[in-house]
Design a protein around this motif. Structure first.
Motif, PDB file in Angstrom:
ATOM      1  N   LEU A 170       5.333   7.958   4.644  1.00  0.00           N
ATOM      2  CA  LEU A 170       4.353   8.378   3.638  1.00  0.00           C
ATOM      3  C   LEU A 170       4.655   7.791   2.263  1.00  0.00           C
ATOM      4  CD1 LEU A 170       3.996  12.149   4.634  1.00  0.00           C
ATOM      5  CD2 LEU A 170       2.647  10.205   5.432  1.00  0.00           C
ATOM      6  N   THR A 171       5.125   6.548   2.242  1.00  0.00           N
ATOM      7  CA  THR A 171       5.435   5.887   0.978  1.00  0.00           C
ATOM      8  C   THR A 171       4.415   4.820   0.606  1.00  0.00           C
ATOM      9  OG1 THR A 171       6.821   4.205   2.058  1.00  0.00           O
ATOM     10  CG2 THR A 171       7.903   6.249   1.340  1.00  0.00           C
ATOM     11  N   ARG A 172       3.549   4.443   1.556  1.00  0.00           N
ATOM     12  CA  ARG A 172       2.566   3.396   1.291  1.00  0.00           C
ATOM     13  C   ARG A 172       1.257   3.695   2.009  1.00  0.00           C
ATOM     14  NH1 ARG A 172       3.663  -1.615  -0.546  1.00  0.00           N
ATOM     15  NH2 ARG A 172       2.393  -2.717   0.974  1.00  0.00           N
ATOM     16  N   VAL A 173       0.185   3.155   1.442  1.00  0.00           N
ATOM     17  CA  VAL A 173      -1.107   3.111   2.122  1.00  0.00           C
ATOM     18  C   VAL A 173      -1.378   1.653   2.450  1.00  0.00           C
ATOM     19  CG1 VAL A 173      -3.588   3.487   1.965  1.00  0.00           C
ATOM     20  CG2 VAL A 173      -2.020   5.128   0.920  1.00  0.00           C
ATOM     21  N   GLU A 174      -1.587   1.362   3.720  1.00  0.00           N
ATOM     22  CA  GLU A 174      -1.883   0.004   4.153  1.00  0.00           C
ATOM     23  C   GLU A 174      -3.243  -0.018   4.838  1.00  0.00           C
ATOM     24  OE1 GLU A 174       1.515  -0.797   6.579  1.00  0.00           O
ATOM     25  OE2 GLU A 174       2.752  -1.398   4.862  1.00  0.00           O
ATOM     26  N   GLN A 175      -3.775  -1.221   5.019  1.00  0.00           N
ATOM     27  CA  GLN A 175      -5.081  -1.401   5.649  1.00  0.00           C
ATOM     28  C   GLN A 175      -6.150  -0.560   4.957  1.00  0.00           C
ATOM     29  OE1 GLN A 175      -4.779  -1.252  10.056  1.00  0.00           O
ATOM     30  NE2 GLN A 175      -2.607  -0.914   9.672  1.00  0.00           N
ATOM     31  N   GLY A 176      -6.025  -0.425   3.625  1.00  0.00           N
ATOM     32  CA  GLY A 176      -7.002   0.346   2.877  1.00  0.00           C
ATOM     33  C   GLY A 176      -8.331  -0.384   2.769  1.00  0.00           C
ATOM     34  N   HIS A 177      -9.398   0.372   2.844  1.00  0.00           N
ATOM     35  CA  HIS A 177     -10.740  -0.204   2.736  1.00  0.00           C
ATOM     36  C   HIS A 177     -11.614   0.743   1.931  1.00  0.00           C
ATOM     37  CE1 HIS A 177     -14.929  -1.022   4.193  1.00  0.00           C
ATOM     38  NE2 HIS A 177     -14.536  -2.256   3.975  1.00  0.00           N
ATOM     39  N   MET A 178     -12.384   0.194   1.007  1.00  0.00           N
ATOM     40  CA  MET A 178     -13.288   0.980   0.173  1.00  0.00           C
ATOM     41  C   MET A 178     -14.646   0.297   0.134  1.00  0.00           C
ATOM     42  SD  MET A 178     -13.089   1.715  -3.939  1.00  0.00           S
ATOM     43  CE  MET A 178     -11.509   2.546  -3.823  1.00  0.00           C
ATOM     44  N   VAL A 179     -15.708   1.092   0.220  1.00  0.00           N
ATOM     45  CA  VAL A 179     -17.051   0.542   0.101  1.00  0.00           C
ATOM     46  C   VAL A 179     -17.926   1.551  -0.626  1.00  0.00           C
ATOM     47  CG1 VAL A 179     -17.809   1.428   2.356  1.00  0.00           C
ATOM     48  CG2 VAL A 179     -18.965  -0.553   1.339  1.00  0.00           C
TER      49      VAL A 179
END
Length: 258
Positions: A170-179
């Motif tokens: 729980l130290t990173r957010v990966e494969q983030g996507h925003m629209v």
């Protein structure tokens, strides 16, 4: 005019700094099947965007998207652009989670130097998501206001949906996507510079029209009689940080088009 702006964008895309924060990795492909530490470890956590790759609006030959990506990469690395996600509620049984998303200021002087603090103008917006394993995704559309440097007013992204994957610790957010979408009616009030030493500002709406980028959305909750706007889409990576002061604060900005 369109060919002139296209040339400007291509030059800016090639010459803009592409600095990235130390230790930043490229977003990975398919998520591995890992177990997260648990919901209680997420409560109150802040994650700062290390990178935001703009996918839309593209512009001619993808020049607009690549220019925004490069400009924002430099601002993120210099801590001039700080987009934070703040976990404020999590139901461990259902996985329902609320995340405040907004812009923060990195404080460089005084007793609070070295800390981030979210801005109250514009205030952070609440996004409703559901957590399944390490993956989270929006359950309902929300909103996000981003206030990069070199901009006179915030970018209001409506009908916003986000998703991403936490690493096992729980130290990173990966494969983030925003629209989401930027309202056509709001674009006429936005002015910006492509670089700090640029004389005067460019109107965002006129800029898009000169590039031949036309509204591709007609379903945005813009208010009034005009629901049209531009798709705003990007991919992101974020890292957990602990040096965040609360509550959000109104900060004075010294940016000017003069």
């Amino acid at each position: 005019m369109r060919s002139l702006w296209a040339m400007v964008l291509l030059v800016a895309a090639c010459t803009s700094p592409q600095a990235m924060p130390d230790g930043q990795d490229e977003a990975k492909g398919e998520a591995e099947a890992v177990e997260c530490e648990g919901g209680t470890a997420l409560m109150g956590a802040y994650f700062r965007f290390d990178r935001f790759d703009v996918k839309q609006p593209r512009g001619p030959e993808d020049g607009l998207a690549s220019t925004l990506t490069n400009l924002w990469a430099a601002q993120i690395a210099a801590k001039d652009l700080n987009i934070l996600l703040h976990v404020t509620r999590l139901d461990e049984k259902t996985g329902e989670m609320e995340v405040e998303a907004g812009t923060a200021r990195y404080i460089t002087t005084g007793p609070s130097a070295g800390n981030y603090q979210m801005t109250a103008d514009p205030p952070p917006k609440v996004l409703s998501v559901r957590l399944e394993g390490c993956r989270f995704a929006s359950t309902t559309p929300g909103a996000l206001s981003v206030f990069p440097d070199l901009l006179t007013v915030p970018i209001s992204i409506l009908d916003t949906r986000i998703e991403g994957t936490f690493d096992a610790g729980l130290t990173r957010v990966e494969q983030g996507h925003m629209v989401g979408g930027i309202c056509h009616s709001m674009a006429k009030d936005q002015y910006f510079k492509l670089y700090k030493d640029m004389e005067g500002c460019i109107n965002f709406l006129a800029f898009m029209e000169d590039l031949g980028v036309m509204p591709d959305r007609n379903d945005l909750p813009c208010g009034g009689d005009d629901p049209t706007g531009y798709t705003f889409e990007g991919e992101f990576v974020a890292t957990r940080i602990t040096n965040v002061l609360e509550p959000p604060k109104v900060f004075q900005r010294d940016f000017s088009c003069n």
